[in-house]
Each structure stands twice: as C-alpha cells, then as structure tokens.
Write a protein that holds these residues in place. Structure first.
Motif, PDB file in Angstrom:
ATOM      1  N   ALA A 139      96.897   0.140 -19.771  1.00 40.03           N
ATOM      2  CA  ALA A 139      95.594   0.660 -20.192  1.00 40.03           C
ATOM      3  C   ALA A 139      94.580   0.547 -19.050  1.00 40.03           C
ATOM      4  CB  ALA A 139      95.093  -0.095 -21.417  1.00 40.03           C
ATOM      5  N   LYS A 140      93.545   1.397 -19.104  1.00 35.81           N
ATOM      6  CA  LYS A 140      92.530   1.415 -18.051  1.00 35.81           C
ATOM      7  C   LYS A 140      91.134   1.296 -18.664  1.00 35.81           C
ATOM      8  CE  LYS A 140      95.408   4.428 -15.163  1.00 35.81           C
ATOM      9  NZ  LYS A 140      95.521   5.745 -14.504  1.00 35.81           N
ATOM     10  N   LYS A 141      90.311   0.462 -18.055  1.00 38.37           N
ATOM     11  CA  LYS A 141      88.963   0.245 -18.577  1.00 38.37           C
ATOM     12  C   LYS A 141      88.129   1.520 -18.581  1.00 38.37           C
ATOM     13  CE  LYS A 141      87.965  -4.672 -18.218  1.00 38.37           C
ATOM     14  NZ  LYS A 141      86.954  -5.669 -17.833  1.00 38.37           N
ATOM     15  N   GLU A 142      88.383   2.419 -17.648  1.00 38.93           N
ATOM     16  CA  GLU A 142      87.592   3.651 -17.592  1.00 38.93           C
ATOM     17  C   GLU A 142      87.831   4.560 -18.794  1.00 38.93           C
ATOM     18  OE1 GLU A 142      90.758   4.174 -14.213  1.00 38.93           O
ATOM     19  OE2 GLU A 142      89.613   2.533 -15.117  1.00 38.93           O
ATOM     20  N   ASP A 143      88.877   4.262 -19.567  1.00 38.52           N
ATOM     21  CA  ASP A 143      89.157   5.054 -20.773  1.00 38.52           C
ATOM     22  C   ASP A 143      88.501   4.470 -22.023  1.00 38.52           C
ATOM     23  OD1 ASP A 143      90.806   6.762 -19.279  1.00 38.52           O
ATOM     24  OD2 ASP A 143      92.567   5.494 -19.621  1.00 38.52           O
ATOM     25  N   PHE A 144      87.885   3.299 -21.898  1.00 38.32           N
ATOM     26  CA  PHE A 144      87.385   2.605 -23.080  1.00 38.32           C
ATOM     27  C   PHE A 144      86.337   3.414 -23.837  1.00 38.32           C
ATOM     28  CE2 PHE A 144      88.429  -2.135 -22.036  1.00 38.32           C
ATOM     29  CZ  PHE A 144      89.774  -1.805 -22.053  1.00 38.32           C
ATOM     30  N   ASP A 145      85.520   4.153 -23.136  1.00 31.17           N
ATOM     31  CA  ASP A 145      84.456   4.905 -23.805  1.00 31.17           C
ATOM     32  C   ASP A 145      85.033   5.914 -24.798  1.00 31.17           C
ATOM     33  OD1 ASP A 145      81.338   5.452 -23.511  1.00 31.17           O
ATOM     34  OD2 ASP A 145      82.324   7.393 -23.755  1.00 31.17           O
ATOM     35  N   ILE A 146      85.979   6.716 -24.348  1.00 27.72           N
ATOM     36  CA  ILE A 146      86.567   7.720 -25.233  1.00 27.72           C
ATOM     37  C   ILE A 146      87.421   7.071 -26.318  1.00 27.72           C
ATOM     38  CG2 ILE A 146      88.565   8.111 -23.727  1.00 27.72           C
ATOM     39  CD1 ILE A 146      86.783  10.712 -25.957  1.00 27.72           C
ATOM     40  N   LEU A 147      88.102   5.957 -25.980  1.00 29.42           N
ATOM     41  CA  LEU A 147      88.889   5.247 -26.992  1.00 29.42           C
ATOM     42  C   LEU A 147      87.993   4.729 -28.108  1.00 29.42           C
ATOM     43  CD1 LEU A 147      91.296   3.164 -24.702  1.00 29.42           C
ATOM     44  CD2 LEU A 147      91.903   5.160 -26.071  1.00 29.42           C
ATOM     45  N   ALA A 148      86.829   4.200 -27.734  1.00 30.09           N
ATOM     46  CA  ALA A 148      85.890   3.665 -28.729  1.00 30.09           C
ATOM     47  C   ALA A 148      85.325   4.767 -29.601  1.00 30.09           C
ATOM     48  CB  ALA A 148      84.762   2.914 -28.033  1.00 30.09           C
ATOM     49  N   VAL A 149      84.954   5.883 -28.991  1.00 27.13           N
ATOM     50  CA  VAL A 149      84.410   7.012 -29.753  1.00 27.13           C
ATOM     51  C   VAL A 149      85.429   7.515 -30.770  1.00 27.13           C
ATOM     52  CG1 VAL A 149      83.674   9.430 -29.589  1.00 27.13           C
ATOM     53  CG2 VAL A 149      82.776   7.743 -27.979  1.00 27.13           C
ATOM     54  N   ASN A 150      86.676   7.683 -30.333  1.00 29.67           N
ATOM     55  CA  ASN A 150      87.723   8.175 -31.231  1.00 29.67           C
ATOM     56  C   ASN A 150      88.073   7.166 -32.322  1.00 29.67           C
ATOM     57  OD1 ASN A 150      87.890  10.593 -29.867  1.00 29.67           O
ATOM     58  ND2 ASN A 150      89.616   9.973 -28.582  1.00 29.67           N
ATOM     59  N   ALA A 151      88.006   5.873 -31.996  1.00 33.63           N
ATOM     60  CA  ALA A 151      88.301   4.844 -32.999  1.00 33.63           C
ATOM     61  C   ALA A 151      87.309   4.894 -34.149  1.00 33.63           C
ATOM     62  CB  ALA A 151      88.293   3.469 -32.356  1.00 33.63           C
ATOM     63  N   LEU A 152      86.053   5.149 -33.826  1.00 32.90           N
ATOM     64  CA  LEU A 152      85.032   5.208 -34.875  1.00 32.90           C
ATOM     65  C   LEU A 152      85.204   6.422 -35.782  1.00 32.90           C
ATOM     66  CD1 LEU A 152      81.932   4.071 -32.791  1.00 32.90           C
ATOM     67  CD2 LEU A 152      83.092   2.781 -34.590  1.00 32.90           C
ATOM     68  N   LYS A 153      85.924   7.426 -35.303  1.00 33.72           N
ATOM     69  CA  LYS A 153      86.187   8.622 -36.116  1.00 33.72           C
ATOM     70  C   LYS A 153      87.442   8.456 -36.962  1.00 33.72           C
ATOM     71  CE  LYS A 153      84.295  11.786 -32.591  1.00 33.72           C
ATOM     72  NZ  LYS A 153      84.666  12.871 -31.651  1.00 33.72           N
ATOM     73  N   ASP A 154      88.252   7.464 -36.651  1.00 37.62           N
ATOM     74  CA  ASP A 154      89.524   7.267 -37.343  1.00 37.62           C
ATOM     75  C   ASP A 154      89.278   6.898 -38.805  1.00 37.62           C
ATOM     76  OD1 ASP A 154      91.944   5.507 -38.246  1.00 37.62           O
ATOM     77  OD2 ASP A 154      92.648   6.469 -36.409  1.00 37.62           O
ATOM     78  N   ALA A 155      90.127   7.438 -39.681  1.00 35.55           N
ATOM     79  CA  ALA A 155      89.953   7.216 -41.118  1.00 35.55           C
ATOM     80  C   ALA A 155      90.006   5.740 -41.493  1.00 35.55           C
ATOM     81  CB  ALA A 155      91.017   7.988 -41.887  1.00 35.55           C
ATOM     82  N   CYS A 156      90.753   4.939 -40.732  1.00 37.29           N
ATOM     83  CA  CYS A 156      90.891   3.519 -41.059  1.00 37.29           C
ATOM     84  C   CYS A 156      89.592   2.741 -40.861  1.00 37.29           C
ATOM     85  CB  CYS A 156      91.991   2.889 -40.216  1.00 37.29           C
ATOM     86  SG  CYS A 156      93.644   3.492 -40.601  1.00 37.29           S
ATOM     87  N   SER A 157      88.681   3.279 -40.074  1.00 34.95           N
ATOM     88  CA  SER A 157      87.449   2.545 -39.780  1.00 34.95           C
ATOM     89  C   SER A 157      86.534   2.424 -40.996  1.00 34.95           C
ATOM     90  CB  SER A 157      86.695   3.223 -38.628  1.00 34.95           C
ATOM     91  OG  SER A 157      86.213   4.499 -39.016  1.00 34.95           O
ATOM     92  N   ALA A 158      86.714   3.306 -41.975  1.00 34.47           N
ATOM     93  CA  ALA A 158      85.768   3.387 -43.095  1.00 34.47           C
ATOM     94  C   ALA A 158      85.725   2.134 -43.952  1.00 34.47           C
ATOM     95  CB  ALA A 158      86.099   4.595 -43.963  1.00 34.47           C
ATOM     96  N   THR A 159      86.841   1.428 -44.055  1.00 34.10           N
ATOM     97  CA  THR A 159      86.891   0.280 -44.963  1.00 34.10           C
ATOM     98  C   THR A 159      86.876  -1.055 -44.223  1.00 34.10           C
ATOM     99  OG1 THR A 159      89.299   0.562 -45.052  1.00 34.10           O
ATOM    100  CG2 THR A 159      88.017   1.515 -46.844  1.00 34.10           C
ATOM    101  N   ASN A 160      86.560  -1.048 -42.931  1.00 33.12           N
ATOM    102  CA  ASN A 160      86.407  -2.308 -42.211  1.00 33.12           C
ATOM    103  C   ASN A 160      85.214  -3.063 -42.795  1.00 33.12           C
ATOM    104  OD1 ASN A 160      87.618  -3.661 -39.695  1.00 33.12           O
ATOM    105  ND2 ASN A 160      85.427  -3.952 -39.411  1.00 33.12           N
ATOM    106  N   PRO A 161      85.300  -4.380 -42.923  1.00 31.09           N
ATOM    107  CA  PRO A 161      84.224  -5.121 -43.589  1.00 31.09           C
ATOM    108  C   PRO A 161      82.878  -5.086 -42.861  1.00 31.09           C
ATOM    109  CG  PRO A 161      85.861  -6.619 -42.674  1.00 31.09           C
ATOM    110  CD  PRO A 161      86.444  -5.251 -42.613  1.00 31.09           C
ATOM    111  N   ARG A 162      82.888  -4.773 -41.591  1.00 27.01           N
ATOM    112  CA  ARG A 162      81.633  -4.677 -40.844  1.00 27.01           C
ATOM    113  C   ARG A 162      81.696  -3.452 -39.958  1.00 27.01           C
ATOM    114  NH1 ARG A 162      79.747  -8.255 -35.788  1.00 27.01           N
ATOM    115  NH2 ARG A 162      77.525  -7.767 -35.768  1.00 27.01           N
ATOM    116  N   GLN A 163      80.742  -2.548 -40.109  1.00 24.66           N
ATOM    117  CA  GLN A 163      80.728  -1.330 -39.315  1.00 24.66           C
ATOM    118  C   GLN A 163      80.211  -1.608 -37.909  1.00 24.66           C
ATOM    119  OE1 GLN A 163      82.001   1.908 -40.435  1.00 24.66           O
ATOM    120  NE2 GLN A 163      82.908   0.250 -41.642  1.00 24.66           N
ATOM    121  N   ALA A 164      80.797  -0.928 -36.928  1.00 27.72           N
ATOM    122  CA  ALA A 164      80.509  -1.212 -35.525  1.00 27.72           C
ATOM    123  C   ALA A 164      79.868  -0.025 -34.823  1.00 27.72           C
ATOM    124  CB  ALA A 164      81.800  -1.589 -34.798  1.00 27.72           C
ATOM    125  N   THR A 165      79.244  -0.299 -33.710  1.00 24.86           N
ATOM    126  CA  THR A 165      78.775   0.734 -32.799  1.00 24.86           C
ATOM    127  C   THR A 165      79.837   0.940 -31.726  1.00 24.86           C
ATOM    128  OG1 THR A 165      77.715  -0.845 -31.313  1.00 24.86           O
ATOM    129  CG2 THR A 165      76.388   0.000 -33.145  1.00 24.86           C
TER     130      THR A 165
END
Length: 381
Positions: A343-369
């Motif tokens: 993995a590469k740190k320069e990819d973290f921005d797009i990985l984070a953006v896509n993670a927040l769009k993932d359906a699994c994120s909806a039921t996490n106990p604390r929503q993240a930025t």
C-alpha cells in the motif's frame, strides 16, 4: 419491523456434503454451473463432489473462472457459460470469492444487464437462479449471506451488493472440505469471521438475536482459531470454526458491518489484497476509534474473548478487547501493517473517500470524516 435473513437450508457437520445429490434431486434441479477457482477445480475435494454427482446422474459444467476478489468480467463470463450450457442452477465451491462470483452470475442470469447495475441495496427485481454454496473456508460466510462483493476493474473499486435476492438456497459447511486449507488462509478467514462478529456486535442496528450469534462466534474463534491454524487436521477445531464463521455470518447478515469492511473493501479493490488480512489489520485500529462511543459494547467483546473484566471500567474493558484482538492476530501470524503489503500513503485520500461511500459505513457506531479515516489508515500503515 425487523427482517432476519439466512439460507432456507444449511447443512452442517463432517460428511454433510455427501447428501448433496439427494438435496439437488429433492428440489428438481437438472444441471449445475459449478463456480470455482482454477486451483479448486483440480482439488481432490471437488473431485469427490463431482464423483458423487456423476454417481447420481446429476449433470454439471465446471466454470473455473472465479478469481480472488471476483471481478465484473469473471461474473459476466460466467453468465455466458451458464446460458450456453443451459444450466438451471448454480453451485459455488470454495470460499468467499467463488461464492460472490456465483451470486453475481445467478443474479444477472435472471435479472439481465450487467453486474454493475446491482451495486447498492436491493437493486434487483427478481430472485436469482437457485444457488447451492459449498463452503471450504471458515471465515467469509458468503455461503449464507445477502451480501456480494465484486470488483469493478475499471474503477478499481469493490462494489458492495446487499440484496435479499442473493441469499443462497442451500449452504453446505462440511469441515472435511476445510482440512487442506493452508495455515495462512485458515488464519485470514478466521480473523475475517472475528471481524464480522465484532462489527455486528457494535453495529447501530444490532439486535438481541444478532448479539447472541456474535457472542458465541467470538467465543468459538477465541477458543479454536489458534488450534485450527496450528494443526489443520484438528477436526474439532475445524468443526468449531465452521460453526463460528456461520454464527458470525448470521450476525452481520442482519446487523451489517462497519468501517473495518468499508476500508478493507478499498484495499482489496485498489491493490487486490486478501480480504481477511485487510480486516485483521484494520480491526483493532477501527475499534480504538469506536471505543470513544461504545466502550461498553467492546468491554463485552473482551469478556467474550476470555478477559476478566469484572473490575474494569467500560474504557478499560474496551482497551482490553483491542489488546486481545491484537494478540490473537499476532498469534496466527497476520501481517502488522499495510506497508509490507504494498500500500502507498499517497493513495490514502481516495481510499478514505471511497470508504465513506461504502454501504458498510452506514451502521458504524461513530460516523467519521475523511480526515479521521486517513488517521486510522496512518495507524495501520
């Protein structure tokens, strides 16, 4: 109102796969498309299944086109084989990848279009073709869930399909078929199952039913995963892990998942990394984040993992759970971070953006930025 999803029938225990022909004939199925990977297609375990089908006059064609992190291409090619061979049902053989590939094939076969059309929640209009999922790993629980994860090669994104129409008709968990799993796969799939159970337990839509499933799964994994990794021929450990992954599947199939999976899907789609390993690396770091809002639930997890929490505060109990998770992961030799996996740190921005769009994120106990997701990623790099 609350819905609880699982297969119509599930076969469990050593030797249960022997009854497949009877189950197939009872349902009136005629010809199977058997979905598996290239290595599984040559395995002694699949040959045993095929010999049993041959002996009972059941027709089939083997499609060995499933790949790790199954793709849109592998699904659509499978649909073409199914149509050309006039198959009326699908069988998957293996772990999460062939099960998900088979789900995609069965869904597109009846609903038409392209696999990409079904990304999201309940996008299909019709039930998929009947699907029999023969499981050979103890982790993903794809053989009994309404979830399907397919990689869109063009976007380098794992598409999460949550659809009640992809629930298998019959799930088969025969520990005899799991004996040849290598240590690394046993460890990764076992930690995948633990992630399912923990994320379901802290989910915002958990219920007493899913809690009971998650609790028992965590206890079994804590008690038997190390033994299954140490000795693949330990049939007690194999059988207990088969039950553990199924129980964890029952939990997350109905309580959903969280940021561990939302982020892991991105690493899998972007770098084609093993899903269970991604989950295992992420699980402690995400629970540290979740502990700020649900320490009491994580304290329960610590207790399920054998920690004496009687004199601990909720916060101390949560910390103990995270320590126990890290110890189990280390004991079964899971890599400690993503840097060594490419993995590469320069990819973290797009990985984070896509993670927040993932359906699994909806039921996490604390929503993240996005910034908080990147902070988590830095911890596991």
């Amino acid at each position: 109102m609350y819905k609880f999803y699982m297969p119509n029938v599930s076969l469990m225990g050593p030797g249960c796969a022997d009854s497949l022909p009877a189950e197939i004939k009872a349902r009136g199925f005629k010809k199977a498309l058997i979905v598996c990977g290239k290595r599984s297609a040559k395995s002694a375990e699949l040959k045993e299944i095929l010999d049993n089908l041959d002996a009972n006059g059941i027709e089939y064609v083997v499609y060995p086109g499933s790949v790790p992190n199954p793709t849109v291409t592998s699904v659509m090619e499978g649909v073409e084989v199914l149509k050309a061979e006039n198959c009326d049902f699908v069988m998957s053989f293996g772990g999460g990848s062939p099960h998900d590939c088979a789900k995609g094939i069965a869904l597109v076969a009846t609903n038409g279009g392209n696999m990409k059309d079904y990304e999201g929640v309940n996008k299909s209009k019709k039930p998929q073709l009947p699907l029999i999922a023969i499981n050979t790993t103890a982790g993903t629980a794809s053989e009994m869930t309404i979830f399907c994860v397919i990689t869109d090669e063009e976007r380098h994104v794992k598409m999460a399909i949550c659809d009640e129409h992809v629930n298998p008709t019959l799930a088969v968990n025969d520990p005899n078929l799991m004996v040849s799993m290598p240590k690394s796969l046993t460890a990764a799939t076992g930690m995948d199952a633990l992630t399912h159970a923990v994320e379901a337990y802290v989910s915002t839509i958990a219920t007493p039913i899913t809690d009971a499933c998650a609790e028992k799964a965590i206890k079994l994994i804590q008690g038997y995963l190390r033994d299954a990794v140490k000795d693949g021929n330990d049939m007690v450990a194999r059988d207990k892990m088969a039950y553990a992954e199924f129980l964890a599947g029952m939990a997350f199939n109905n309580a959903s998942l969280g940021y561990v999976h939302a982020i892991a899907h991105q690493f899998g789609g972007f770098y084609n990394l093993p899903h269970g390993v991604c989950n295992a690396i992420l699980l402690p770091a995400v629970q540290e984040y979740n502990a700020k809002v649900c320490p009491d639930r994580l304290k329960d997890v610590a207790e399920f993992m054998g920690v004496d929490v009687s004199n601990m505060t909720d916060e101390e109990g949560a910390a103990a759970a995270i320590t126990a998770i890290r110890k189990l992961s280390a004991d079964v030799e899971i890599p400690s971070g993503f840097e060594q996996l490419g993995a590469k740190k320069e990819d973290f921005d797009i990985l984070a953006v896509n993670a927040l769009k993932d359906a699994c994120s909806a039921t996490n106990p604390r929503q993240a930025t996005k910034e908080e997701i990147i902070e988590i990623l830095n911890k596991v790099f």
